[in-house]
Design an enzyme around this catalytic site. Structure first.
Site, PDB file in Angstrom:
ATOM      1  N   SER A  20       0.841  -1.204   0.000  1.00  0.00           N
ATOM      2  CA  SER A  20       0.000   0.000   0.000  1.00  0.00           C
ATOM      3  C   SER A  20       0.870   1.247   0.000  1.00  0.00           C
ATOM      4  CB  SER A  20      -0.900   0.014   1.234  1.00  0.00           C
ATOM      5  OG  SER A  20      -1.450   1.308   1.377  1.00  0.00           O
ATOM      6  N   HIS A  31      -1.264  -1.188  -4.246  1.00  0.00           N
ATOM      7  CA  HIS A  31      -2.544  -0.857  -3.607  1.00  0.00           C
ATOM      8  C   HIS A  31      -2.598   0.650  -3.364  1.00  0.00           C
ATOM      9  CE1 HIS A  31      -6.065  -1.930  -1.140  1.00  0.00           C
ATOM     10  NE2 HIS A  31      -5.660  -1.005  -0.291  1.00  0.00           N
ATOM     11  N   ASP A  40      -4.843   3.715  -1.794  1.00  0.00           N
ATOM     12  CA  ASP A  40      -5.927   4.037  -0.869  1.00  0.00           C
ATOM     13  C   ASP A  40      -6.429   5.449  -1.098  1.00  0.00           C
ATOM     14  OD1 ASP A  40      -6.125   1.665   0.892  1.00  0.00           O
ATOM     15  OD2 ASP A  40      -4.026   2.119   1.294  1.00  0.00           O
ATOM     16  N   MET A  93      -8.975   8.244  -0.017  1.00  0.00           N
ATOM     17  CA  MET A  93      -9.828   8.590   1.143  1.00  0.00           C
ATOM     18  C   MET A  93     -10.366  10.002   0.985  1.00  0.00           C
ATOM     19  SD  MET A  93      -7.361   7.234   4.158  1.00  0.00           S
ATOM     20  CE  MET A  93      -6.610   5.608   4.121  1.00  0.00           C
ATOM     21  N   HIS A 137      -8.408   1.187  -3.949  1.00  0.00           N
ATOM     22  CA  HIS A 137      -9.354   0.972  -2.849  1.00  0.00           C
ATOM     23  C   HIS A 137     -10.013   2.304  -2.539  1.00  0.00           C
ATOM     24  CE1 HIS A 137      -9.641  -0.078   1.771  1.00  0.00           C
ATOM     25  NE2 HIS A 137     -10.834   0.088   1.211  1.00  0.00           N
ATOM     26  N   MET A 196     -12.190   4.632  -0.546  1.00  0.00           N
ATOM     27  CA  MET A 196     -12.869   4.889   0.731  1.00  0.00           C
ATOM     28  C   MET A 196     -13.536   6.244   0.601  1.00  0.00           C
ATOM     29  SD  MET A 196      -9.839   3.376   3.101  1.00  0.00           S
ATOM     30  CE  MET A 196      -8.704   3.362   1.726  1.00  0.00           C
ATOM     31  N   MET A 249     -11.603  -5.945   5.269  1.00  0.00           N
ATOM     32  CA  MET A 249     -10.847  -4.976   6.078  1.00  0.00           C
ATOM     33  C   MET A 249     -10.550  -5.607   7.436  1.00  0.00           C
ATOM     34  SD  MET A 249     -10.309  -2.507   4.110  1.00  0.00           S
ATOM     35  CE  MET A 249      -9.348  -1.626   5.357  1.00  0.00           C
ATOM     36  N   ASP A 266      -6.835  -6.527   4.113  1.00  0.00           N
ATOM     37  CA  ASP A 266      -6.224  -5.197   4.194  1.00  0.00           C
ATOM     38  C   ASP A 266      -6.231  -4.656   5.620  1.00  0.00           C
ATOM     39  OD1 ASP A 266      -5.298  -2.659   3.695  1.00  0.00           O
ATOM     40  OD2 ASP A 266      -6.994  -2.030   2.451  1.00  0.00           O
TER      41      ASP A 266
HETATM   42  C1  DX5 Z   1      -6.400   1.466   5.635  1.00  0.00           C
HETATM   43  C2  DX5 Z   1      -5.963   1.180   4.209  1.00  0.00           C
HETATM   44  C3  DX5 Z   1      -4.863   0.220   4.120  1.00  0.00           C
HETATM   45  C4  DX5 Z   1      -3.568   0.657   4.779  1.00  0.00           C
HETATM   46  C5  DX5 Z   1      -2.844  -0.572   5.185  1.00  0.00           C
HETATM   47  O1  DX5 Z   1      -7.547   2.213   5.591  1.00  0.00           O
HETATM   48  O2  DX5 Z   1      -7.048   0.641   3.476  1.00  0.00           O
HETATM   49  O3  DX5 Z   1      -4.628  -0.187   2.775  1.00  0.00           O
HETATM   50  O4  DX5 Z   1      -2.754   1.454   3.949  1.00  0.00           O
HETATM   51  O5  DX5 Z   1      -1.734  -0.229   5.931  1.00  0.00           O
HETATM   52  P1  DX5 Z   1      -1.079  -1.239   6.973  1.00  0.00           P
HETATM   53  O6  DX5 Z   1      -0.616  -2.436   6.198  1.00  0.00           O
HETATM   54  O7  DX5 Z   1       0.048  -0.431   7.561  1.00  0.00           O
HETATM   55  O8  DX5 Z   1      -2.122  -1.615   7.996  1.00  0.00           O
HETATM   56 ZN    ZN Z   2      -6.572  -0.235   1.476  1.00  0.00          ZN
END
Ligand code: DX5
Ligand code: ZN
Length: 218
Positions: free
Chosen positions: A10, A35, A37, A39, A68, A70, A139, A177
Site C-alpha cells: 500500500s 494498492h 488508498d 480517502m 481501494h 474509501m 478490512m 487489508d
Molecule cells: C487502511 C488502508 C490500508 C492501509 C494498510 O484504511 O485501506 O490499505 O494502507 O496499511 P497497513 O498495512 O500499515 O495496515
Molecule cells: Zn486499502
C-alpha cells in the site's frame, strides 16, 4: 493451498518525497499489485490522495493498480479511475446503495470489480452478489489509516467468505487489508485469503524489497 499469495504493497505508507524511487523499488520487487488508498475525509476520518497522484503512479508503475476507494458515492468517479489507468477498482459495501449497479459499471469500464467490507459488516450480505465479483476486500482494521493492529476476528471472516465463494462457484479473490505483516500472513493465507495488502510492514521495514519477498514466501 500452496499457490503463492498475491502481495499488494500500500503506497499510503511510502515516503512521498521519494515517490518515484518507491515505485521503482516496487517494480523491481516481487510485488504483484500496487494498492492505492483513496480517502475522502467523509467516509473515513482521513484524506489521502486522488487522481493527479494516481496518474503519476501509472506513468512509473509496471504493476497493476489495485485501487481501494474509501469515498462516498464512488459511482461518480468510475470512468475517471479507468481513464487514469486503474486496473482493479474496489468500492465499499457501506457506501453503495445500488451495489449491483456500481459493480456492473466498473466491469463495463473493463476493470476488475471488488467490494470492501468494514470489520462490522456481515460477510453473509454478499451471498447474492458473490458470483458477480472479481474480488472481496476484507478490512482487518477500521479503514482510514495505515499502521493499525490486525483484528483477529478477521480470520473467521476470511474462512466464512472462502466457504461462500466455493458454495457459489465464484471466482472472486479474497484480499485482506490492514495490519498484515510477516508474522501473521501465514494464518491469513491459511484462513483462505488469496491476496494481502501491506503498508507499514513493507515501507517502514529496513529493506522493503526483501520484506515483500518474505511475505511472498509466507
Ligand atoms: C487502511 C488502508 C490500508 C492501509 C494498510 O484504511 O485501506 O490499505 O494502507 O496499511 P497497513 O498495512 O500499515 O495496515
Ligand atoms: Zn486499502
Amino acid at each position: 493451498m500452496c499457490v503463492k499469495p498475491i502481495i499488494a504493497p500500500s503506497l499510503l505508507s511510502a515516503d512521498f518525497n521519494r515517490l518515484g524511487e518507491e515505485i521503482e523499488m516496487l517494480n523491481r520487487s516481487e510485488a504483484d499489485w500496487i494498492h492505492l488508498d483513496v480517502m475522502d475525509g467523509v467516509f473515513v476520518p482521513n484524506i489521502s490522495f486522488g487522481m493527479p497522484v494516481i496518474k503519476a503512479v501509472r506513468q512509473l508503475s509496471q504493476k497493476p493498480l489495485d485501487t481501494h476507494l474509501m469515498i462516498v458515492q464512488p459511482e461518480r468517479y468510475i470512468h475517471t479511475f479507468k481513464e487514469i489507468g486503474c486496473d482493479l477498482l474496489t468500492v465499499h459495501w457501506e457506501t453503495c446503495t445500488h451495489l449491483h449497479r456500481t459493480i456492473a459499471q466498473i466491469k463495463e469500464e473493463d476493470m476488475l470489480a471488488g467490494v470492501a467490507l468494514n470489520p462490522h459488516t456481515p460477510v453473509a450480505g454478499l451471498e447474492d452478489m458473490i458470483q458477480d465479483l472479481d474480488l472481496v476486500l476484507i478490512m482487518s482494521v477500521n479503514p482510514g489509516f495505515g499502521g493499525q493492529k490486525f483484528i483477529p476476528r478477521s480470520l473467521h471472516r476470511i474462512t466464512e467468505l472462502r466457504e461462500m465463494i466455493e458454495r457459489n462457484n465464484s471466482n472472486a479473490l479474497i484480499e485482506v487489508d490492514g495490519g498484515v505483516n510477516v508474522d501473521n500472513i501465514k494464518d491469513i493465507i491459511n484462513a483462505g485469503a488469496d491476496a494481502v495488502v501491506a503498508g507499514n510492514a513493507v515501507f517502514k521495514s529496513e529493506n522493503p524489497e526483501e520484506t515483500i519477498q518474505k511475505l511472498k514466501q509466507l
